[in-house]
Design a protein around this motif. Sequence first.
Motif, PDB file in Angstrom:
ATOM      1  N   PRO A  67       0.806  -1.216   0.000  1.00 52.87           N
ATOM      2  CA  PRO A  67       0.000   0.000   0.000  1.00 52.87           C
ATOM      3  C   PRO A  67       0.847   1.279   0.000  1.00 52.87           C
ATOM      4  CG  PRO A  67      -0.912  -1.589   1.537  1.00 52.87           C
ATOM      5  CD  PRO A  67       0.417  -2.139   1.088  1.00 52.87           C
ATOM      6  N   ASP A  68       2.067   1.215   0.545  1.00 51.33           N
ATOM      7  CA  ASP A  68       2.927   2.405   0.560  1.00 51.33           C
ATOM      8  C   ASP A  68       3.320   2.870  -0.839  1.00 51.33           C
ATOM      9  OD1 ASP A  68       2.962   2.892   3.263  1.00 51.33           O
ATOM     10  OD2 ASP A  68       4.853   1.854   3.650  1.00 51.33           O
ATOM     11  N   LEU A  69       3.131   2.015  -1.847  1.00 50.59           N
ATOM     12  CA  LEU A  69       3.461   2.382  -3.233  1.00 50.59           C
ATOM     13  C   LEU A  69       2.295   3.032  -3.963  1.00 50.59           C
ATOM     14  CD1 LEU A  69       5.481  -0.804  -4.268  1.00 50.59           C
ATOM     15  CD2 LEU A  69       6.409   1.488  -3.897  1.00 50.59           C
ATOM     16  N   ARG A  70       1.208   3.326  -3.236  1.00 49.77           N
ATOM     17  CA  ARG A  70       0.068   4.003  -3.859  1.00 49.77           C
ATOM     18  C   ARG A  70       0.429   5.423  -4.308  1.00 49.77           C
ATOM     19  NH1 ARG A  70      -5.750   3.212  -0.885  1.00 49.77           N
ATOM     20  NH2 ARG A  70      -5.917   0.936  -1.126  1.00 49.77           N
ATOM     21  N   GLU A  71      -0.330   5.900  -5.298  1.00 47.06           N
ATOM     22  CA  GLU A  71      -0.214   7.301  -5.713  1.00 47.06           C
ATOM     23  C   GLU A  71      -0.578   8.204  -4.542  1.00 47.06           C
ATOM     24  OE1 GLU A  71       1.104   9.730  -7.151  1.00 47.06           O
ATOM     25  OE2 GLU A  71       0.461   9.362  -9.233  1.00 47.06           O
ATOM     26  N   ILE A  72      -0.193   9.473  -4.616  1.00 48.06           N
ATOM     27  CA  ILE A  72      -0.578  10.435  -3.591  1.00 48.06           C
ATOM     28  C   ILE A  72      -2.099  10.514  -3.512  1.00 48.06           C
ATOM     29  CG2 ILE A  72      -0.487  12.406  -5.187  1.00 48.06           C
ATOM     30  CD1 ILE A  72       0.580  14.073  -2.820  1.00 48.06           C
ATOM     31  N   ASN A  73      -2.611  10.691  -2.310  1.00 40.30           N
ATOM     32  CA  ASN A  73      -4.039  10.868  -2.106  1.00 40.30           C
ATOM     33  C   ASN A  73      -4.395  12.315  -2.442  1.00 40.30           C
ATOM     34  OD1 ASN A  73      -6.657  11.111  -1.180  1.00 40.30           O
ATOM     35  ND2 ASN A  73      -6.312   9.954   0.696  1.00 40.30           N
ATOM     36  N   PHE A  74      -5.136  12.505  -3.544  1.00 42.42           N
ATOM     37  CA  PHE A  74      -5.506  13.854  -3.969  1.00 42.42           C
ATOM     38  C   PHE A  74      -6.815  14.337  -3.338  1.00 42.42           C
ATOM     39  CE2 PHE A  74      -2.611  13.171  -7.671  1.00 42.42           C
ATOM     40  CZ  PHE A  74      -1.849  14.317  -7.515  1.00 42.42           C
ATOM     41  N   GLY A  75      -7.381  13.562  -2.430  1.00 45.09           N
ATOM     42  CA  GLY A  75      -8.556  14.017  -1.700  1.00 45.09           C
ATOM     43  C   GLY A  75      -9.675  14.501  -2.606  1.00 45.09           C
ATOM     44  N   VAL A  76     -10.149  15.728  -2.334  1.00 46.90           N
ATOM     45  CA  VAL A  76     -11.293  16.279  -3.085  1.00 46.90           C
ATOM     46  C   VAL A  76     -10.947  16.587  -4.539  1.00 46.90           C
ATOM     47  CG1 VAL A  76     -12.386  17.235  -1.023  1.00 46.90           C
ATOM     48  CG2 VAL A  76     -10.764  18.640  -2.325  1.00 46.90           C
ATOM     49  N   TRP A  77      -9.676  16.540  -4.897  1.00 42.25           N
ATOM     50  CA  TRP A  77      -9.294  16.801  -6.289  1.00 42.25           C
ATOM     51  C   TRP A  77      -9.452  15.585  -7.196  1.00 42.25           C
ATOM     52  CZ3 TRP A  77      -4.030  19.888  -5.715  1.00 42.25           C
ATOM     53  CH2 TRP A  77      -4.305  21.117  -5.118  1.00 42.25           C
ATOM     54  N   GLU A  78      -9.637  14.423  -6.619  1.00 46.11           N
ATOM     55  CA  GLU A  78      -9.698  13.215  -7.437  1.00 46.11           C
ATOM     56  C   GLU A  78     -10.931  13.215  -8.327  1.00 46.11           C
ATOM     57  OE1 GLU A  78      -8.916   9.634  -5.199  1.00 46.11           O
ATOM     58  OE2 GLU A  78      -7.082  10.473  -4.342  1.00 46.11           O
ATOM     59  N   GLY A  79     -10.711  12.881  -9.586  1.00 47.34           N
ATOM     60  CA  GLY A  79     -11.771  12.908 -10.580  1.00 47.34           C
ATOM     61  C   GLY A  79     -11.866  14.224 -11.321  1.00 47.34           C
ATOM     62  N   LEU A  80     -11.117  15.253 -10.863  1.00 48.99           N
ATOM     63  CA  LEU A  80     -11.138  16.560 -11.508  1.00 48.99           C
ATOM     64  C   LEU A  80      -9.960  16.712 -12.462  1.00 48.99           C
ATOM     65  CD1 LEU A  80     -11.937  18.859  -8.422  1.00 48.99           C
ATOM     66  CD2 LEU A  80     -13.553  17.769 -10.002  1.00 48.99           C
ATOM     67  N   THR A  81     -10.131  17.585 -13.451  1.00 45.48           N
ATOM     68  CA  THR A  81      -9.036  17.910 -14.356  1.00 45.48           C
ATOM     69  C   THR A  81      -8.200  19.039 -13.757  1.00 45.48           C
ATOM     70  OG1 THR A  81     -10.279  19.589 -15.571  1.00 45.48           O
ATOM     71  CG2 THR A  81     -10.474  17.293 -16.342  1.00 45.48           C
ATOM     72  N   TYR A  82      -7.042  19.269 -14.340  1.00 43.85           N
ATOM     73  CA  TYR A  82      -6.157  20.353 -13.894  1.00 43.85           C
ATOM     74  C   TYR A  82      -6.894  21.694 -13.966  1.00 43.85           C
ATOM     75  CZ  TYR A  82      -2.146  23.534 -13.858  1.00 43.85           C
ATOM     76  OH  TYR A  82      -1.270  24.546 -13.562  1.00 43.85           O
ATOM     77  N   ASP A  83      -7.626  21.931 -15.070  1.00 40.19           N
ATOM     78  CA  ASP A  83      -8.349  23.202 -15.222  1.00 40.19           C
ATOM     79  C   ASP A  83      -9.436  23.353 -14.169  1.00 40.19           C
ATOM     80  OD1 ASP A  83      -6.784  23.941 -17.364  1.00 40.19           O
ATOM     81  OD2 ASP A  83      -8.226  23.298 -18.889  1.00 40.19           O
ATOM     82  N   GLN A  84     -10.149  22.283 -13.862  1.00 37.73           N
ATOM     83  CA  GLN A  84     -11.190  22.348 -12.836  1.00 37.73           C
ATOM     84  C   GLN A  84     -10.605  22.650 -11.465  1.00 37.73           C
ATOM     85  OE1 GLN A  84     -12.821  18.448 -13.598  1.00 37.73           O
ATOM     86  NE2 GLN A  84     -14.651  19.292 -14.610  1.00 37.73           N
ATOM     87  N   ILE A  85      -9.465  22.053 -11.171  1.00 39.14           N
ATOM     88  CA  ILE A  85      -8.807  22.325  -9.893  1.00 39.14           C
ATOM     89  C   ILE A  85      -8.354  23.772  -9.818  1.00 39.14           C
ATOM     90  CG2 ILE A  85      -6.766  21.781  -8.496  1.00 39.14           C
ATOM     91  CD1 ILE A  85      -7.042  18.873  -9.577  1.00 39.14           C
ATOM     92  N   SER A  86      -7.788  24.277 -10.913  1.00 37.81           N
ATOM     93  CA  SER A  86      -7.329  25.676 -10.951  1.00 37.81           C
ATOM     94  C   SER A  86      -8.495  26.639 -10.759  1.00 37.81           C
ATOM     95  CB  SER A  86      -6.628  25.970 -12.278  1.00 37.81           C
ATOM     96  OG  SER A  86      -5.458  25.196 -12.406  1.00 37.81           O
ATOM     97  N   GLN A  87      -9.645  26.316 -11.359  1.00 35.65           N
ATOM     98  CA  GLN A  87     -10.817  27.193 -11.265  1.00 35.65           C
ATOM     99  C   GLN A  87     -11.458  27.153  -9.887  1.00 35.65           C
ATOM    100  OE1 GLN A  87     -13.334  25.832 -14.472  1.00 35.65           O
ATOM    101  NE2 GLN A  87     -11.859  26.435 -16.050  1.00 35.65           N
ATOM    102  N   ASN A  88     -11.540  25.967  -9.289  1.00 36.36           N
ATOM    103  CA  ASN A  88     -12.279  25.805  -8.035  1.00 36.36           C
ATOM    104  C   ASN A  88     -11.418  25.934  -6.784  1.00 36.36           C
ATOM    105  OD1 ASN A  88     -14.734  25.251  -9.430  1.00 36.36           O
ATOM    106  ND2 ASN A  88     -14.097  23.131  -9.727  1.00 36.36           N
ATOM    107  N   TYR A  89     -10.111  25.751  -6.944  1.00 37.54           N
ATOM    108  CA  TYR A  89      -9.202  25.813  -5.788  1.00 37.54           C
ATOM    109  C   TYR A  89      -7.994  26.669  -6.148  1.00 37.54           C
ATOM    110  CZ  TYR A  89     -11.979  21.789  -4.277  1.00 37.54           C
ATOM    111  OH  TYR A  89     -13.016  20.954  -3.920  1.00 37.54           O
ATOM    112  N   GLY A  90      -8.279  27.867  -6.665  1.00 34.90           N
ATOM    113  CA  GLY A  90      -7.247  28.730  -7.236  1.00 34.90           C
ATOM    114  C   GLY A  90      -6.007  28.909  -6.394  1.00 34.90           C
ATOM    115  N   ASN A  91      -6.145  29.498  -5.201  1.00 36.92           N
ATOM    116  CA  ASN A  91      -4.981  29.780  -4.359  1.00 36.92           C
ATOM    117  C   ASN A  91      -4.284  28.506  -3.918  1.00 36.92           C
ATOM    118  OD1 ASN A  91      -5.414  32.538  -4.533  1.00 36.92           O
ATOM    119  ND2 ASN A  91      -6.616  32.625  -2.640  1.00 36.92           N
ATOM    120  N   LEU A  92      -5.069  27.501  -3.560  1.00 32.58           N
ATOM    121  CA  LEU A  92      -4.485  26.243  -3.101  1.00 32.58           C
ATOM    122  C   LEU A  92      -3.752  25.531  -4.231  1.00 32.58           C
ATOM    123  CD1 LEU A  92      -4.220  24.435  -0.599  1.00 32.58           C
ATOM    124  CD2 LEU A  92      -6.256  23.200  -1.394  1.00 32.58           C
TER     125      LEU A  92
END
Length: 204
Positions: free
Chosen positions: A80-105
């Motif tokens: 399990p330690d070889l899993r990808e990083i946990n992206f939390g609420v960003w999972e399933g979103l595109t880069y553009d969606q993340i930039s739009q909805n979580y700009g500063n973060l």
Amino acid sequence: MEATKLYLVRHGETEWNAGGRFQGHSDVPLSNFGRQQAERLALSLKQTKIDAFYSSDLSRAMETAQIIVKEHGTQVNYLPDLREINFGVWEGLTYDQISQNYGNLSVQWRSNPLDTQIPHGEKLQDLAERCQRAINEIINQHAGENVLVASHGGVIRVIVANALGFDLNHFWKLRLDNVSLTVLEYYGQQKAILELFNDTCHLK
């Protein structure tokens, strides 16, 4: 000292990869195209002596490893330690969606991912610590052997950056394609040599 050689394989393509969506801990399976990619790498590595196989326990990495291991008549160990990083609420979103909805973060993540806490997810530092724990475990158990590790883009970038002493805040500058092969030679846990990076010749 005889080297422990790690063959680091990024998993095959998924539908989320094709759509540019962040996957993280979401258990997205390989697409048919991703399975074909893994078959090509399996054929390329058929004559390579590999003593042990490890994989993340997410299905896209597991299936990639299972396709490759068929040519070697052994089994895959799952960490399990070889899993990808946990992206939390960003999972399933595109880069553009993340930039739009979580700009500063999202800006903070790009400049200082080591210390940026993704909501309900991980910091890059968390990933770095568990990745190194997994690599140390593998090296300890397989000193002087050849080991294939099927994992994820973020994981392999961090492993390479750690091995070479790079600032992990710049790990995204390392391009890593689906079913690429990266090879590191370890002389103990502290010294590593990068032999091959992001090789995709088997896909041509």
